[in-house]
Design a protein around this motif. Structure first.
Motif, mmCIF file in Angstrom:
data_model
loop_
_atom_site.group_PDB
_atom_site.id
_atom_site.type_symbol
_atom_site.label_atom_id
_atom_site.label_comp_id
_atom_site.label_asym_id
_atom_site.label_seq_id
_atom_site.Cartn_x
_atom_site.Cartn_y
_atom_site.Cartn_z
ATOM 1 N N ARG A 11 0.806 -1.068 -0.039
ATOM 2 C CA ARG A 11 -0.084 0.038 -0.163
ATOM 3 C C ARG A 11 0.929 1.335 0.057
ATOM 4 O O ARG A 11 2.139 0.943 0.043
ATOM 5 C CB ARG A 11 -1.050 0.014 1.229
ATOM 6 N N TRP A 12 0.405 2.494 -0.133
ATOM 7 C CA TRP A 12 0.922 3.633 -0.225
ATOM 8 C C TRP A 12 2.272 3.738 -1.183
ATOM 9 O O TRP A 12 3.210 3.765 -0.911
ATOM 10 C CB TRP A 12 1.448 4.172 1.299
ATOM 11 N N PRO A 13 1.958 3.515 -2.484
ATOM 12 C CA PRO A 13 2.851 3.348 -3.362
ATOM 13 C C PRO A 13 3.773 4.667 -3.699
ATOM 14 O O PRO A 13 4.984 4.790 -4.013
ATOM 15 C CB PRO A 13 2.096 3.443 -4.705
ATOM 16 N N ILE A 14 3.236 5.958 -2.908
ATOM 17 C CA ILE A 14 4.265 7.217 -3.099
ATOM 18 C C ILE A 14 5.471 6.877 -1.923
ATOM 19 O O ILE A 14 6.515 7.338 -2.389
ATOM 20 C CB ILE A 14 3.416 8.479 -2.539
ATOM 21 N N LEU A 15 5.074 6.226 -0.979
ATOM 22 C CA LEU A 15 6.206 5.901 0.116
ATOM 23 C C LEU A 15 7.132 5.087 -0.533
ATOM 24 O O LEU A 15 8.371 4.937 -0.047
ATOM 25 C CB LEU A 15 5.727 5.585 1.421
ATOM 26 N N ARG A 16 6.786 4.294 -1.475
ATOM 27 C CA ARG A 16 7.493 3.049 -1.948
ATOM 28 C C ARG A 16 8.498 3.628 -2.866
ATOM 29 O O ARG A 16 9.261 2.939 -3.384
ATOM 30 C CB ARG A 16 6.529 1.857 -2.446
#
Length: 240
Positions: free
Chosen positions: A172-177
């Motif tokens: 989840r949370w692709p921006i942080l990935r």
């Protein structure tokens, strides 16, 4: 639709709908984190205010040391930012599903906020001139500010690492990935630069290194806020 298809549709599990009040509060958390990220960059005002400082060989703590001109600008920025992050961290713990790594992230973010407040309230005292060799104590024991600064840096990196691990592990949370991960890598590299250079003779641009480090922290906080907004926007869209 055939009777069989209708039965399958009725039997299909539906994703739980997040209450609207909870989504609104999550938006508030994102706003708090974003504003705190911007406020934590108050040090950039050193380039606009008439402050006789050289960014290459001065630390940001010197902008808010006792007796420094315009110190109230920087202490206010850090105090307000720290308070916002502490509230956001507690809010994240209460409003998001308890998972190991994300829970560690919210706790660390809260600790970072509290450490930042303490950092602003106990600034460097330039009248204290004891050195490590004179006192035989760790640098963190010379002044409270050194201890609070160390705690703040440690806490924000724990938060950055924990949220990054959570983003990959829970998918989840692709921006942080992606963006968040690159910011973490740059910030970690600069921190290594500071730790190594601090034990060598010479300057090695430690002032520049610290400004990049703190700038990376602010950018990561903004990335976290944007990620929360995007996630809640998608949640609103799906709910509609």
């Amino acid at each position: 639709m055939t009777p069989t298809e209708q039965k399958l549709t009725e039997a299909a599990p539906t994703a739980p709908v997040t209450p609207r009040w909870k989504r609104v509060l999550r938006w508030c958390i994102a706003i708090l984190i974003a504003v705190a990220g911007i406020g934590y960059s108050s040090w950039v005002l050193e380039f606009l205010l008439p402050i006789p400082s050289d960014p290459t060989n001065t630390f940001l703590s010197q902008l808010a040391e006792k007796g420094a001109p315009f110190r109230w600008v920087f202490t206010t920025g850090d105090t307000v930012s720290g308070a916002m992050l502490a509230v956001a961290g507690i809010g994240g713990l209460l409003l998001y599903t308890r998972r190991r790594y994300s829970t560690v992230g919210w706790i660390a973010l809260t600790c970072f906020g509290l450490s930042t407040i303490a950092d602003a309230q106990w600034p460097i005292d330039p009248t204290v001139t004891h050195t490590y060799s004179e006192t035989g104590l760790f640098p963190q024991l010379h002044q409270i500010h050194a201890l609070t600064s160390s705690l703040a840096v440690f806490s924000i990196y724990i938060a950055m690492i924990a949220f990054s691990v959570a983003a990959f592990k829970y998918r989840r949370w692709p921006i942080l990935r992606h963006t968040g991960l690159w910011i973490l890598i740059v910030g970690s590299a600069v921190t290594a630069w500071m730790l190594i250079a601090d034990n060598l003779s010479g300057n090695y641009g430690l002032g520049i290194a610290q400004r990049i480090q703190v700038g990376a922290m602010s950018l990561w906080l903004i990335a976290l806020a944007v990620q929360i907004v995007v996630a809640e926007r998608d949640s609103d869209r799906n709910a509609g």
